[in-house]
Design a protein around this motif. Structure first.
Motif, PDB file in Angstrom:
ATOM      1  N   HIS A   6      48.819  27.335 -61.397  1.00 56.40           N
ATOM      2  CA  HIS A   6      49.724  26.872 -62.450  1.00 56.40           C
ATOM      3  C   HIS A   6      49.497  27.716 -63.705  1.00 56.40           C
ATOM      4  CE1 HIS A   6      49.333  23.261 -59.835  1.00 56.40           C
ATOM      5  NE2 HIS A   6      50.639  23.262 -59.998  1.00 56.40           N
ATOM      6  N   ILE A   7      50.564  28.294 -64.205  1.00 61.79           N
ATOM      7  CA  ILE A   7      50.457  29.297 -65.268  1.00 61.79           C
ATOM      8  C   ILE A   7      51.255  28.880 -66.504  1.00 61.79           C
ATOM      9  CG2 ILE A   7      50.899  31.714 -65.873  1.00 61.79           C
ATOM     10  CD1 ILE A   7      50.802  32.253 -62.779  1.00 61.79           C
ATOM     11  N   LEU A   8      50.640  29.050 -67.664  1.00 64.64           N
ATOM     12  CA  LEU A   8      51.304  28.874 -68.952  1.00 64.64           C
ATOM     13  C   LEU A   8      51.397  30.244 -69.610  1.00 64.64           C
ATOM     14  CD1 LEU A   8      52.284  27.264 -71.495  1.00 64.64           C
ATOM     15  CD2 LEU A   8      49.861  27.061 -72.137  1.00 64.64           C
ATOM     16  N   ILE A   9      52.596  30.611 -70.091  1.00 63.68           N
ATOM     17  CA  ILE A   9      52.723  31.873 -70.806  1.00 63.68           C
ATOM     18  C   ILE A   9      52.975  31.574 -72.284  1.00 63.68           C
ATOM     19  CG2 ILE A   9      53.483  33.204 -68.812  1.00 63.68           C
ATOM     20  CD1 ILE A   9      56.324  32.959 -69.727  1.00 63.68           C
ATOM     21  N   ALA A  10      52.367  32.404 -73.143  1.00 61.13           N
ATOM     22  CA  ALA A  10      52.498  32.217 -74.589  1.00 61.13           C
ATOM     23  C   ALA A  10      52.850  33.548 -75.231  1.00 61.13           C
ATOM     24  CB  ALA A  10      51.193  31.674 -75.172  1.00 61.13           C
ATOM     25  N   GLY A  11      54.034  33.611 -75.805  1.00 64.33           N
ATOM     26  CA  GLY A  11      54.484  34.829 -76.471  1.00 64.33           C
ATOM     27  C   GLY A  11      55.800  34.573 -77.174  1.00 64.33           C
ATOM     28  N   ASP A  12      56.063  35.301 -78.256  1.00 59.80           N
ATOM     29  CA  ASP A  12      57.243  35.005 -79.060  1.00 59.80           C
ATOM     30  C   ASP A  12      58.461  35.839 -78.677  1.00 59.80           C
ATOM     31  OD1 ASP A  12      55.865  37.246 -80.050  1.00 59.80           O
ATOM     32  OD2 ASP A  12      56.844  37.068 -82.012  1.00 59.80           O
ATOM     33  N   HIS A  13      58.323  36.743 -77.694  1.00 62.39           N
ATOM     34  CA  HIS A  13      59.461  37.555 -77.287  1.00 62.39           C
ATOM     35  C   HIS A  13      60.124  36.951 -76.048  1.00 62.39           C
ATOM     36  CE1 HIS A  13      57.214  40.614 -79.718  1.00 62.39           C
ATOM     37  NE2 HIS A  13      58.447  40.806 -80.160  1.00 62.39           N
ATOM     38  N   ALA A  14      61.362  36.476 -76.208  1.00 58.45           N
ATOM     39  CA  ALA A  14      62.062  35.800 -75.121  1.00 58.45           C
ATOM     40  C   ALA A  14      62.237  36.718 -73.914  1.00 58.45           C
ATOM     41  CB  ALA A  14      63.420  35.303 -75.611  1.00 58.45           C
ATOM     42  N   ILE A  15      62.500  38.011 -74.147  1.00 61.40           N
ATOM     43  CA  ILE A  15      62.710  38.947 -73.040  1.00 61.40           C
ATOM     44  C   ILE A  15      61.437  39.082 -72.216  1.00 61.40           C
ATOM     45  CG2 ILE A  15      63.137  41.367 -72.475  1.00 61.40           C
ATOM     46  CD1 ILE A  15      65.069  41.504 -74.808  1.00 61.40           C
ATOM     47  N   VAL A  16      60.291  39.158 -72.885  1.00 62.33           N
ATOM     48  CA  VAL A  16      59.020  39.269 -72.174  1.00 62.33           C
ATOM     49  C   VAL A  16      58.760  37.999 -71.368  1.00 62.33           C
ATOM     50  CG1 VAL A  16      56.518  39.496 -72.426  1.00 62.33           C
ATOM     51  CG2 VAL A  16      58.048  40.873 -73.865  1.00 62.33           C
ATOM     52  N   ARG A  17      59.004  36.839 -71.974  1.00 60.61           N
ATOM     53  CA  ARG A  17      58.797  35.578 -71.254  1.00 60.61           C
ATOM     54  C   ARG A  17      59.701  35.497 -70.028  1.00 60.61           C
ATOM     55  NH1 ARG A  17      59.358  33.199 -76.332  1.00 60.61           N
ATOM     56  NH2 ARG A  17      61.205  32.056 -75.599  1.00 60.61           N
ATOM     57  N   GLU A  18      60.954  35.958 -70.191  1.00 62.40           N
ATOM     58  CA  GLU A  18      61.884  35.915 -69.062  1.00 62.40           C
ATOM     59  C   GLU A  18      61.406  36.816 -67.925  1.00 62.40           C
ATOM     60  OE1 GLU A  18      66.610  36.781 -68.031  1.00 62.40           O
ATOM     61  OE2 GLU A  18      65.924  36.754 -70.116  1.00 62.40           O
ATOM     62  N   ALA A  42      51.153  27.015 -77.917  1.00 66.13           N
ATOM     63  CA  ALA A  42      50.227  27.392 -76.856  1.00 66.13           C
ATOM     64  C   ALA A  42      49.046  26.424 -76.790  1.00 66.13           C
ATOM     65  CB  ALA A  42      49.719  28.820 -77.073  1.00 66.13           C
ATOM     66  N   VAL A  43      48.493  26.089 -77.945  1.00 65.83           N
ATOM     67  CA  VAL A  43      47.354  25.167 -77.991  1.00 65.83           C
ATOM     68  C   VAL A  43      47.768  23.791 -77.498  1.00 65.83           C
ATOM     69  CG1 VAL A  43      45.683  24.022 -79.497  1.00 65.83           C
ATOM     70  CG2 VAL A  43      46.219  26.449 -79.846  1.00 65.83           C
ATOM     71  N   THR A  44      48.912  23.308 -77.977  1.00 63.20           N
ATOM     72  CA  THR A  44      49.400  21.980 -77.583  1.00 63.20           C
ATOM     73  C   THR A  44      49.686  21.915 -76.086  1.00 63.20           C
ATOM     74  OG1 THR A  44      50.383  21.629 -79.762  1.00 63.20           O
ATOM     75  CG2 THR A  44      51.185  20.249 -77.960  1.00 63.20           C
ATOM     76  N   MET A  45      50.363  22.929 -75.563  1.00 61.35           N
ATOM     77  CA  MET A  45      50.739  22.927 -74.152  1.00 61.35           C
ATOM     78  C   MET A  45      49.531  23.129 -73.242  1.00 61.35           C
ATOM     79  SD  MET A  45      54.369  24.997 -74.474  1.00 61.35           S
ATOM     80  CE  MET A  45      55.018  24.619 -72.861  1.00 61.35           C
ATOM     81  N   LEU A  55      48.542  33.014 -69.930  1.00 60.82           N
ATOM     82  CA  LEU A  55      48.854  34.385 -70.327  1.00 60.82           C
ATOM     83  C   LEU A  55      49.146  34.359 -71.819  1.00 60.82           C
ATOM     84  CD1 LEU A  55      51.225  35.687 -67.484  1.00 60.82           C
ATOM     85  CD2 LEU A  55      48.781  36.099 -67.784  1.00 60.82           C
ATOM     86  N   MET A  56      48.331  35.063 -72.594  1.00 58.99           N
ATOM     87  CA  MET A  56      48.364  34.931 -74.048  1.00 58.99           C
ATOM     88  C   MET A  56      48.665  36.257 -74.743  1.00 58.99           C
ATOM     89  SD  MET A  56      47.740  32.720 -76.582  1.00 58.99           S
ATOM     90  CE  MET A  56      46.657  31.450 -75.878  1.00 58.99           C
ATOM     91  N   ASP A  57      49.726  36.279 -75.538  1.00 59.51           N
ATOM     92  CA  ASP A  57      49.980  37.429 -76.405  1.00 59.51           C
ATOM     93  C   ASP A  57      49.066  37.308 -77.624  1.00 59.51           C
ATOM     94  OD1 ASP A  57      51.008  39.714 -77.501  1.00 59.51           O
ATOM     95  OD2 ASP A  57      53.086  39.025 -77.553  1.00 59.51           O
ATOM     96  N   MET A  58      48.775  38.427 -78.265  1.00 59.89           N
ATOM     97  CA  MET A  58      47.867  38.388 -79.414  1.00 59.89           C
ATOM     98  C   MET A  58      48.605  38.209 -80.735  1.00 59.89           C
ATOM     99  SD  MET A  58      44.761  38.425 -78.419  1.00 59.89           S
ATOM    100  CE  MET A  58      43.728  38.968 -79.777  1.00 59.89           C
ATOM    101  N   VAL A  59      49.857  38.657 -80.801  1.00 61.02           N
ATOM    102  CA  VAL A  59      50.611  38.587 -82.054  1.00 61.02           C
ATOM    103  C   VAL A  59      51.747  37.589 -81.888  1.00 61.02           C
ATOM    104  CG1 VAL A  59      51.983  39.851 -83.736  1.00 61.02           C
ATOM    105  CG2 VAL A  59      50.032  40.961 -82.637  1.00 61.02           C
TER     106      VAL A  59
END
Length: 217
Positions: A6-18, A42-45, A55-59
Motif C-alpha cells: 500500500h503506497i502513499l504518494i506526496a508531491g505538489d505536481h499533479a502531472i507527477v502524481r498522475e 502527507a503527515v495527516t494521510m 513516496l515523498m517529494d522534498m519541495v
C-alpha cells in the motif's frame, strides 16, 4: 503469499502524481491508497492510512518533505519513506536520511528502478539512486560526529548490524541467525539506541564507516 504494498504518494505536481498513479495501478502487488498535495496532507494521510511505503517529494508547499519526514517518523518510527525528488544536493540528501528516509531516488530514475526501490523499502532495505550512493560513499570518508556508545554492542547485535549493512531485511537476518524476526527487531532497536542512530540506513553507514562491514560484503 502474494504481497500487496500500500503506497502513499506526496508531491505538489499533479502531472507527477498522475504518472506515479498510472505506474503503480498497472503493477500487480502494489496499490495506491492516497495522494497528498503538500507536506501537511502527507503527515495527516500517513497517520490515517498507515501506508506500507510513502513516496515523498522534498519541495512542497505548507510543509516541505524534510519536515514531513521528521513528523511522520516521530509518530511512527517504523514508517518506510522513499524520497523521490529532482534535488541531489548534499544537504537535502543527508538531512533526509538522517531524518529517517530509507531510500532516496531522483526523478530521472527509470520506472523499473522506482518499482524495485519501492519493494526494497517495503522490505526494510535502503535504496539509493547511483548518484546518491556515490555521495554516501564519500560521506563515509568523513570523520563521524556521533558520540561514542556508552554501552557496547553484544556479539549478536554486532552480527545483526553487519547484516543490516549488507542490506538484509529483518526476515532475512532472522533466517541467517536462526532466531525469530521479533528478536531481530529487538536487536535492531538496541543497536539504534546504543549508537544514537535514527534508522537502518544510518546503522549501515555506521557499520561501513567503523569497519564492521564493507561494500564488498
Amino acid at each position: 503469499m502474494t504481497e500487496n504494498i500500500h503506497i502513499l504518494i506526496a508531491g505538489d505536481h499533479a502531472i507527477v502524481r498522475e504518472g506515479l498513479r498510472t505506474l503503480i495501478d498497472a503493477k500487480p502487488g502494489m496499490e495506491l491508497v492516497g495522494e497528498a498535495r503538500d507536506g501537511v496532507e502527507a503527515v495527516t494521510m500517513a497517520s490515517t492510512l498507515h501506508p506500507d511505503v510513502i513516496l515523498m517529494d522534498m519541495v512542497m508547499p505548507r510543509k516541505d518533505g524534510l519536515a514531513a519526514i521528521k513528523d511522520i517518523i516521530q509518530e511512527n518510527s517504523e514508517a518506510r519513506i522513499l524520497v523521490l525528488t529532482s534535488f541531489d544536493d548534499d544537504d537535502r540528501v543527508f538531512s533526509a536520511i538522517k531524518a529517517g528516509a530509507l531510500g532516496y531516488l531522483l526523478k530521472d530514475s527509470s520506472p523499473q528502478q522506482l518499482l524495485e526501490a519501492i519493494r526494497d523499502v517495503y522490505h526494510g532495505r535502503s535504496s539509493l539512486h547511483p548518484t546518491i550512493a556515490l555521495k554516501v560513499i564519500r560521506e563515509l570518508n568523513q570523520p563521524s560526529d556521533l558520540p561514542p556508545t556508552e554501552e557496547p554492542l553484544t556479539e549478536r547485535e554486532a552480527e545483526t548490524l553487519r547484516l543490516i549493512a549488507q542490506g538484509l531485511s529483518n526476515q532475512d537476518i532472522a533466517e541467517q541467525l536462526t532466531i525469530s524476526e521479533r528478536t531481530v527487531g529487538k536487536h535492531v532497536s538496541n543497536i539504534l539506541d546504543k549508537l544514537h542512530l535514527a534508522n537502518r540506513t544510518q546503522a549501515a553507514l555506521y557499520a561501513l564507516r567503523h569497519g564492521l562491514a564493507s561494500l564488498d560484503d
